[in-house]
Design a protein around this motif. Structure first.
Motif, PDB file in Angstrom:
ATOM      1  N   ASP A 102     -10.291  44.955 -27.685  1.00 23.28           N
ATOM      2  CA  ASP A 102     -10.044  46.301 -26.936  1.00 23.28           C
ATOM      3  C   ASP A 102     -10.889  46.106 -25.904  1.00 23.28           C
ATOM      4  N   ILE A 103     -12.131  45.713 -25.630  1.00 19.99           N
ATOM      5  CA  ILE A 103     -13.136  45.877 -24.689  1.00 19.99           C
ATOM      6  C   ILE A 103     -14.070  44.736 -24.671  1.00 19.99           C
ATOM      7  N   LEU A 104     -14.264  44.174 -23.352  1.00 23.67           N
ATOM      8  CA  LEU A 104     -15.163  43.051 -23.276  1.00 23.67           C
ATOM      9  C   LEU A 104     -16.491  43.909 -22.634  1.00 23.67           C
ATOM     10  N   ASP A 105     -17.412  43.845 -23.219  1.00 23.66           N
ATOM     11  CA  ASP A 105     -18.884  44.597 -22.865  1.00 23.66           C
ATOM     12  C   ASP A 105     -19.890  43.359 -22.733  1.00 23.66           C
ATOM     13  N   THR A 106     -20.691  43.221 -23.855  1.00 18.29           N
ATOM     14  CA  THR A 106     -21.774  42.091 -23.542  1.00 18.29           C
ATOM     15  C   THR A 106     -21.228  40.833 -23.447  1.00 18.29           C
ATOM     16  N   GLY A 107     -20.208  40.727 -24.291  1.00 17.18           N
ATOM     17  CA  GLY A 107     -19.309  39.376 -24.297  1.00 17.18           C
ATOM     18  C   GLY A 107     -19.828  38.717 -25.684  1.00 17.18           C
ATOM     19  N   ARG A 108     -20.648  39.076 -26.133  1.00 14.28           N
ATOM     20  CA  ARG A 108     -21.241  38.548 -27.450  1.00 14.28           C
ATOM     21  C   ARG A 108     -20.121  38.273 -28.701  1.00 14.28           C
ATOM     22  N   THR A 109     -19.321  39.710 -28.786  1.00 12.07           N
ATOM     23  CA  THR A 109     -18.261  39.444 -29.976  1.00 12.07           C
ATOM     24  C   THR A 109     -17.082  38.487 -29.506  1.00 12.07           C
ATOM     25  N   VAL A 129      -8.175  41.192 -23.146  1.00 12.84           N
ATOM     26  CA  VAL A 129      -8.758  42.568 -23.571  1.00 12.84           C
ATOM     27  C   VAL A 129      -8.346  43.629 -22.797  1.00 12.84           C
ATOM     28  N   LEU A 130      -8.160  44.644 -23.211  1.00  6.44           N
ATOM     29  CA  LEU A 130      -7.608  45.960 -22.565  1.00  6.44           C
ATOM     30  C   LEU A 130      -8.746  46.162 -21.614  1.00  6.44           C
ATOM     31  N   LEU A 131      -9.942  46.388 -21.694  1.00  2.00           N
ATOM     32  CA  LEU A 131     -10.902  46.596 -20.839  1.00  2.00           C
ATOM     33  C   LEU A 131     -12.000  45.871 -20.647  1.00  2.00           C
ATOM     34  N   ASP A 132     -12.294  45.556 -19.397  1.00  2.00           N
ATOM     35  CA  ASP A 132     -13.493  44.641 -19.039  1.00  2.00           C
ATOM     36  C   ASP A 132     -14.653  45.386 -18.391  1.00  2.00           C
ATOM     37  N   LYS A 133     -15.774  45.716 -19.076  1.00  2.43           N
ATOM     38  CA  LYS A 133     -16.880  46.600 -18.574  1.00  2.43           C
ATOM     39  C   LYS A 133     -17.754  45.722 -17.694  1.00  2.43           C
ATOM     40  N   GLU A 134     -17.918  46.350 -16.448  1.00  4.80           N
ATOM     41  CA  GLU A 134     -18.934  45.929 -15.336  1.00  4.80           C
ATOM     42  C   GLU A 134     -20.383  46.081 -15.758  1.00  4.80           C
ATOM     43  N   GLY A 135     -21.058  45.071 -15.441  1.00  9.57           N
ATOM     44  CA  GLY A 135     -22.452  45.108 -15.419  1.00  9.57           C
ATOM     45  C   GLY A 135     -23.275  44.958 -16.814  1.00  9.57           C
ATOM     46  N   ARG A 136     -22.394  44.698 -17.854  1.00 12.07           N
ATOM     47  CA  ARG A 136     -22.920  44.570 -19.317  1.00 12.07           C
ATOM     48  C   ARG A 136     -23.066  43.188 -19.877  1.00 12.07           C
ATOM     49  N   ARG A 137     -22.541  42.384 -19.117  1.00 14.44           N
ATOM     50  CA  ARG A 137     -22.280  40.799 -19.595  1.00 14.44           C
ATOM     51  C   ARG A 137     -23.429  40.137 -20.032  1.00 14.44           C
ATOM     52  N   GLU A 138     -23.742  39.725 -21.275  1.00 19.40           N
ATOM     53  CA  GLU A 138     -24.829  39.007 -21.504  1.00 19.40           C
ATOM     54  C   GLU A 138     -24.665  37.546 -21.682  1.00 19.40           C
ATOM     55  N   VAL A 139     -23.446  37.118 -21.934  1.00 15.59           N
ATOM     56  CA  VAL A 139     -22.867  35.795 -22.049  1.00 15.59           C
ATOM     57  C   VAL A 139     -21.675  35.611 -21.028  1.00 15.59           C
ATOM     58  N   GLY A 140     -21.676  34.300 -20.605  1.00 18.53           N
ATOM     59  CA  GLY A 140     -20.698  34.070 -19.504  1.00 18.53           C
ATOM     60  C   GLY A 140     -19.062  33.977 -19.894  1.00 18.53           C
ATOM     61  N   HIS A 141     -18.603  34.638 -20.781  1.00 27.82           N
ATOM     62  CA  HIS A 141     -17.190  34.601 -21.488  1.00 27.82           C
ATOM     63  C   HIS A 141     -16.566  35.604 -20.418  1.00 27.82           C
ATOM     64  N   GLU A 142     -15.479  35.053 -20.005  1.00 26.88           N
ATOM     65  CA  GLU A 142     -14.581  35.963 -19.251  1.00 26.88           C
ATOM     66  C   GLU A 142     -13.129  35.935 -19.579  1.00 26.88           C
ATOM     67  N   PRO A 143     -12.538  37.112 -19.764  1.00 24.29           N
ATOM     68  CA  PRO A 143     -10.933  36.962 -20.480  1.00 24.29           C
ATOM     69  C   PRO A 143     -10.170  36.121 -19.501  1.00 24.29           C
ATOM     70  N   ASP A 144      -9.090  35.764 -20.049  1.00 28.43           N
ATOM     71  CA  ASP A 144      -8.005  35.024 -19.479  1.00 28.43           C
ATOM     72  C   ASP A 144      -7.050  36.155 -19.078  1.00 28.43           C
ATOM     73  N   PHE A 145      -7.107  37.208 -19.808  1.00 26.68           N
ATOM     74  CA  PHE A 145      -6.129  38.370 -19.301  1.00 26.68           C
ATOM     75  C   PHE A 145      -6.915  39.762 -19.590  1.00 26.68           C
ATOM     76  N   ALA A 146      -6.978  40.548 -18.625  1.00 27.10           N
ATOM     77  CA  ALA A 146      -7.704  42.104 -18.861  1.00 27.10           C
ATOM     78  C   ALA A 146      -6.697  43.006 -18.313  1.00 27.10           C
ATOM     79  N   GLY A 147      -6.961  44.333 -18.942  1.00 25.18           N
ATOM     80  CA  GLY A 147      -6.128  45.288 -18.280  1.00 25.18           C
ATOM     81  C   GLY A 147      -6.834  45.980 -17.253  1.00 25.18           C
TER      82      GLY A 147
END
Length: 186
Positions: A102-109, A129-147
């Motif tokens: 549903d959401i990419l926040d810190t990226g840890r999950t 991911v449906l949502l990619d939240k700005e400013g919260r990423r703690e790890v470098g994972h970026e989604p291939d597709f984001a809503g």
């Protein structure tokens, strides 16, 4: 429930439209890879609504499995190391896998689950991911597709919850600040 929102961030119509676009993008991506079949892994509970709607927009054969993860120590604070509570049942070795959250926040999950799924030796593993939240990423994972890219606000609706409430809102909104502390009904 909608009265508990400070404002609507993503409308039901915008969600529906973007999911159609994502479905077409995903279909095109996998067809360009020469495949007509994928395995979809849904991270429950938050992504169930998104995954169900998105699957109907993907024009490929799709197997479906779910993985359950405990990512929050309470209702608003993510844990440092998400715990796999229930793993997948499908054999994904050599398969093209699409992981939906549903959401990419810190990226840890997402990072943790990608690591776990890679141990099963899929041919490819992409994330959506449906949502990619700005400013919260703690790890470098970026989604291939984001809503949608959203600001660093506490959001609920369309599968996202606070204390297991608000998942069934058809839009995504920012919960009023006074309701972000554990209310009486928790």
């Amino acid at each position: 429930m909608q009265n508990d929102l400070a404002r609507i961030l993503v409308s039901e119509e915008d969600i529906r439209s973007r999911i159609q676009e994502l479905g077409a993008d995903i279909t095109r991506t996998y067809r360009e890879m020469g495949t007509e079949e994928i395995v979809v892994i849904c991270i429950t509970n938050g992504s169930i609504m998104f995954a169900a709607d998105l699957l109907r927009q993907i024009n490929l054969y799709a197997q479906l499995d779910c993985i359950r993860v405990c990512s929050y120590q309470d209702d608003v604070n993510p844990v440092s190391e998400p715990e796999i509570v229930d793993n997948i049942r499908l054999d994904i070795a050599g398969q093209h896998v699409l992981l939906i959250d549903d959401i990419l926040d810190t990226g840890r999950t997402l990072e943790r689950i990608v690591h776990v799924l890679n141990d099963f030796a899929p041919q490819t593993l992409r994330t959506c991911v449906l949502l990619d939240k700005e400013g919260r990423r703690e790890v470098g994972h970026e989604p291939d597709f984001a809503g949608f890219t959203i600001p660093n606000e506490f959001v609920v609706g369309y599968g996202l919850d606070f204390a297991e409430r608000y998942r069934n809102l058809s839009c995504i909104g920012i919960l009023k600040p006074e309701l972000q502390n554990p209310p009486e009904w928790c």
